[in-house]
Structure formats: structure tokens, C-alpha cells
Design a protein around this motif. Structure first.
Motif, mmCIF file in Angstrom:
data_model
loop_
_atom_site.group_PDB
_atom_site.id
_atom_site.type_symbol
_atom_site.label_atom_id
_atom_site.label_comp_id
_atom_site.label_asym_id
_atom_site.label_seq_id
_atom_site.Cartn_x
_atom_site.Cartn_y
_atom_site.Cartn_z
ATOM 1 N N LEU A 245 29.395 -31.210 110.417
ATOM 2 C CA LEU A 245 28.942 -29.779 110.684
ATOM 3 C C LEU A 245 28.890 -29.424 112.036
ATOM 4 C CD1 LEU A 245 28.591 -27.012 109.558
ATOM 5 C CD2 LEU A 245 26.041 -27.749 109.329
ATOM 6 N N VAL A 246 28.015 -30.278 112.805
ATOM 7 C CA VAL A 246 27.516 -30.058 114.333
ATOM 8 C C VAL A 246 28.864 -30.214 115.258
ATOM 9 C CG1 VAL A 246 25.131 -29.851 113.856
ATOM 10 C CG2 VAL A 246 26.508 -32.066 114.342
ATOM 11 N N VAL A 247 29.442 -31.517 115.002
ATOM 12 C CA VAL A 247 30.790 -31.887 115.753
ATOM 13 C C VAL A 247 31.811 -30.686 115.611
ATOM 14 C CG1 VAL A 247 32.535 -33.222 116.024
ATOM 15 C CG2 VAL A 247 30.286 -34.311 115.846
ATOM 16 N N GLY A 248 31.855 -30.496 114.361
ATOM 17 C CA GLY A 248 32.986 -29.072 113.968
ATOM 18 C C GLY A 248 32.600 -27.813 114.813
ATOM 19 N N VAL A 249 31.279 -27.622 114.890
ATOM 20 C CA VAL A 249 30.842 -26.388 115.602
ATOM 21 C C VAL A 249 31.010 -26.478 117.092
ATOM 22 C CG1 VAL A 249 28.829 -24.928 115.972
ATOM 23 C CG2 VAL A 249 29.480 -25.430 113.701
ATOM 24 N N ALA A 250 30.943 -27.815 117.495
ATOM 25 C CA ALA A 250 30.945 -28.101 118.981
ATOM 26 C C ALA A 250 32.264 -28.147 119.303
ATOM 27 C CB ALA A 250 30.183 -29.463 119.126
ATOM 28 N N GLY A 251 33.385 -28.211 118.550
ATOM 29 C CA GLY A 251 34.803 -28.007 118.775
ATOM 30 C C GLY A 251 34.940 -26.586 119.027
ATOM 31 N N ALA A 252 34.109 -25.843 118.545
ATOM 32 C CA ALA A 252 34.402 -24.314 118.956
ATOM 33 C C ALA A 252 33.716 -23.696 119.857
ATOM 34 C CB ALA A 252 34.305 -23.538 117.400
ATOM 35 N N THR A 253 32.572 -24.074 120.129
ATOM 36 C CA THR A 253 31.405 -23.542 121.220
ATOM 37 C C THR A 253 30.709 -24.557 121.651
ATOM 38 O OG1 THR A 253 29.814 -21.689 121.398
ATOM 39 C CG2 THR A 253 30.046 -22.914 119.247
ATOM 40 N N GLY A 254 30.288 -24.391 122.851
ATOM 41 C CA GLY A 254 29.222 -25.240 123.222
ATOM 42 C C GLY A 254 27.845 -24.535 123.282
ATOM 43 N N LEU B 164 34.492 -45.699 109.200
ATOM 44 C CA LEU B 164 35.736 -45.023 109.225
ATOM 45 C C LEU B 164 35.584 -43.637 108.562
ATOM 46 C CD1 LEU B 164 38.209 -47.883 108.528
ATOM 47 C CD2 LEU B 164 37.872 -46.843 110.873
ATOM 48 N N GLY B 165 34.919 -43.610 107.405
ATOM 49 C CA GLY B 165 34.580 -42.301 106.855
ATOM 50 C C GLY B 165 33.823 -41.341 107.610
ATOM 51 N N GLY B 166 32.685 -41.744 108.326
ATOM 52 C CA GLY B 166 32.096 -40.896 109.250
ATOM 53 C C GLY B 166 32.967 -40.406 110.285
ATOM 54 N N ALA B 167 33.753 -41.436 111.028
ATOM 55 C CA ALA B 167 34.461 -41.179 112.144
ATOM 56 C C ALA B 167 35.755 -39.995 111.684
ATOM 57 C CB ALA B 167 35.203 -42.241 112.722
ATOM 58 N N LEU B 168 36.113 -40.103 110.437
ATOM 59 C CA LEU B 168 37.169 -39.273 110.078
ATOM 60 C C LEU B 168 36.724 -37.940 109.743
ATOM 61 C CD1 LEU B 168 40.077 -38.886 108.774
ATOM 62 C CD2 LEU B 168 39.326 -39.849 106.653
ATOM 63 N N ALA B 169 35.405 -37.899 109.111
ATOM 64 C CA ALA B 169 34.911 -36.518 108.923
ATOM 65 C C ALA B 169 34.731 -35.924 110.305
ATOM 66 C CB ALA B 169 33.566 -36.616 108.255
ATOM 67 N N MET B 170 33.906 -36.307 111.266
ATOM 68 C CA MET B 170 33.711 -35.926 112.595
ATOM 69 C C MET B 170 35.235 -35.562 113.106
ATOM 70 S SD MET B 170 30.672 -37.994 114.283
ATOM 71 C CE MET B 170 31.381 -39.360 113.847
ATOM 72 N N ALA B 171 36.113 -36.205 113.180
ATOM 73 C CA ALA B 171 37.482 -36.103 113.780
ATOM 74 C C ALA B 171 38.036 -34.823 113.142
ATOM 75 C CB ALA B 171 38.570 -37.198 113.560
ATOM 76 N N VAL B 172 37.851 -34.682 111.599
ATOM 77 C CA VAL B 172 38.673 -33.556 111.082
ATOM 78 C C VAL B 172 37.949 -32.243 111.506
ATOM 79 C CG1 VAL B 172 39.005 -32.613 108.804
ATOM 80 C CG2 VAL B 172 39.733 -34.905 109.113
ATOM 81 N N THR B 173 36.771 -32.203 111.350
ATOM 82 C CA THR B 173 35.781 -31.044 111.585
ATOM 83 C C THR B 173 35.936 -30.649 113.237
ATOM 84 O OG1 THR B 173 33.764 -32.285 112.074
ATOM 85 C CG2 THR B 173 34.254 -31.481 109.644
ATOM 86 N N TYR B 174 36.137 -31.730 113.888
ATOM 87 C CA TYR B 174 36.024 -31.217 115.444
ATOM 88 C C TYR B 174 37.526 -30.513 115.529
ATOM 89 C CZ TYR B 174 36.183 -31.708 120.266
ATOM 90 O OH TYR B 174 36.164 -31.481 121.788
ATOM 91 N N GLY B 175 38.474 -31.175 115.043
ATOM 92 C CA GLY B 175 39.916 -30.699 115.201
ATOM 93 C C GLY B 175 39.917 -29.205 114.592
ATOM 94 N N ALA B 176 39.302 -28.959 113.346
ATOM 95 C CA ALA B 176 39.369 -27.543 112.950
ATOM 96 C C ALA B 176 38.640 -26.690 113.701
ATOM 97 C CB ALA B 176 38.648 -27.589 111.387
ATOM 98 N N GLY B 177 37.070 -27.297 114.319
ATOM 99 C CA GLY B 177 36.670 -26.346 115.299
ATOM 100 C C GLY B 177 37.247 -26.051 116.428
ATOM 101 N N SER B 178 38.060 -27.037 117.021
ATOM 102 C CA SER B 178 38.658 -26.713 118.279
ATOM 103 C C SER B 178 39.881 -25.703 118.189
ATOM 104 C CB SER B 178 39.270 -27.981 118.955
ATOM 105 O OG SER B 178 38.235 -28.760 119.199
ATOM 106 N N LEU B 179 40.481 -26.105 116.860
ATOM 107 C CA LEU B 179 41.505 -24.990 116.641
ATOM 108 C C LEU B 179 40.918 -23.567 116.340
ATOM 109 C CD1 LEU B 179 44.591 -24.641 116.010
ATOM 110 C CD2 LEU B 179 44.019 -25.197 113.528
#
Length: 237
Positions: free
Chosen positions: A39-48, A216-231
Motif C-alpha cells: 500500500l505505502v509503496v504504491g502511494v509513494a509511486g504516486a506522491t511523495g 519474491l512474493g513481497g517484492a512482486l507486491a511492491m513492484a506491482v503497486t509501485y508501478g500502478a501508483g507511478s502510472l
């Protein structure tokens, strides 16, 4: 020795119960780490914005911990009700047809490897001592003295998830903005290594694959949410 209720049994059952609780706590903390980190990594992808990250993290922590507690309470309450119903039925059968129940206990002990004579003697001794407890343990696999408490389970799940969720939350809001993402990812992956190792040890499983799956599961979750947040951040949502 004919009595299956040996002096070592309560200790073994108590140890098994403690291990189950500890395993559940580790898994609950792991869930808190992964879900809040995503959650927080995904939000960090969208805002600082630190305040936005803190709000999102706290909301995720509270929602997740309450959801875990409620789910555990319902699950354990259902299990406890089923166990109490089974014990009540067994008590009724012992009262209405004691001879048949004695025969049934004898057959169950025979199936566990005792000879017919020894099984009969053990069944009679156990019935004289405490018929309901004997049938509960041998026939139902239930210890009447250790029925799970749904409130204890709910609080344990709440605390385990909260402890796990605090790590990524603090890691994302405390460091400077230039390094907060790296700190969070590093702290989360290190924590997932630890919880993966502990869960494998508690389950007597190989630690390497468990740690790898966890990381790997945690890394994938952060990568997906960060990508979505950045987009979403890039398109101004």
C-alpha cells in the motif's frame, strides 16, 4: 502401560498449541508487512507527500488489523461451537448407551495398535476415570480443557498484523524523501526473510525455499503497486 492418557500428553499438547499460536503470529505479522508495504509503496509511486503516506499507511494498518481480528474471531467461534456441539453429543451418547460407547472406545484403541485385551482394559480404565474426556481425545481429537478462545485469537491476530504493518509504515515516513523508498524496500525484504525463516522452522520445513517464496512474493507486491501508483501519478489521478 494401558492408560493412553500419559503424563507426557498434556505437555505435548500444550507445546503443539503454543507452536500453532506462534506460527499464526508469524504469519499474521507477515501479512501485515506485505499488505502495508504494498500500500505505502504504491502511494509513494504516486506522491511523495509524507502526510499522504502516513494517512494511507495508518488506514491500511487499521483496516487490515481489524479485518484479521474479525475474521479470526468468526473462524475460531465457529470451530469452538462445532467442538462444543460434538462434546455435547458425545456426552449424550455416553449417558444413553454407555455399553456401545465402551465398545467403540475399545475398537478405537485397537486401531491404534493395542491388543484386544489391553484395549478393553484401557477403555474400561479411561471410562471409569473420565469417560467424556477419553472419548473426546481418542474419538474426536478434542481436548475439552483447551478449546480455543475466539477473543484471544482475535487479539493475537490484531497485534500480529499491527506489529508487522508498523515496519513498512515507519520505514516510509521517517527517512528523508530521497531515500525512503530504498529504506522501505530494504527493511521489508529483510523482515520477510526473517518471517519466512521462522515460519519454515516452526513448520519443520526447509528454510531456503520458504524465505525465497516470501521475499519474491513481497517484492512482486511492491513492484506491482509501485508501478500502478507511478502510472496513476503520471496521469494526474
Amino acid at each position: 502401560m494401558t492408560d493412553v492418557d500419559t503424563p507426557h500428553e498434556p505437555h505435548d499438547q500444550g507445546m503443539s498449541t503454543r507452536l500453532n499460536w506462534l506460527r499464526a503470529a508469524v504469519l499474521g505479522a507477515n501479512d501485515g508487512i506485505v499488505s502495508t508495504a504494498g500500500l505505502v509503496v504504491g502511494v509513494a509511486g504516486a506522491t511523495g507527500e509524507r502526510s499522504t503516506l502516513l494517512t494511507a499507511g495508518l488506514a491500511g494498518l487499521l483496516a487490515g488489523s481489524m479485518s484479521m481480528a474479525a475474521g479470526e474471531y468468526v473462524s475460531v467461534s465457529t470451530q469452538r461451537a462445532s467442538e462444543k456441539a460434538a462434546l455435547a453429543q458425545e456426552k449424550r451418547e455416553l449417558r444413553e448407551q454407555p455399553a456401545a460407547e465402551l465398545d467403540e472406545l475399545t475398537e478405537l484403541l485397537e486401531a491404534r495398535g493395542l491388543s484386544a485385551d489391553v484395549a478393553r482394559e484401557a477403555a474400561e480404565q479411561l471410562t471409569q476415570k473420565d469417560a467424556l474426556r477419553a472419548h473426546a481425545r481418542v474419538e474426536l481429537g478434542i481436548d475439552p480443557d483447551e478449546l480455543m478462545n475466539p477473543w484471544h485469537a482475535a487479539w493475537a491476530s490484531f497485534l500480529a498484523f499491527t506489529v508487522g504493518a508498523l515496519l513498512p509504515l515507519l520505514a516510509i515516513v521517517l527517512p528523508p524523501s530521497s531515500v525512503r523508498l530504498y529504506v522501505t524496500v530494504g527493511a521489508v525484504l529483510a523482515a520477510l526473510c526473517l518471517t519466512g525463516w521462522w515460519s519454515a522452522r516452526l513448520g519443520a520445513a526447509p528454510t531456503g525455499p520458504a524465505v525465497l517464496r516470501n521475499v519474491l512474493g513481497g517484492a512482486l507486491a511492491m513492484a506491482v503497486t509501485y508501478g500502478a501508483g507511478s502510472l496513476l501519478g503520471a496521469v494526474g489521478v
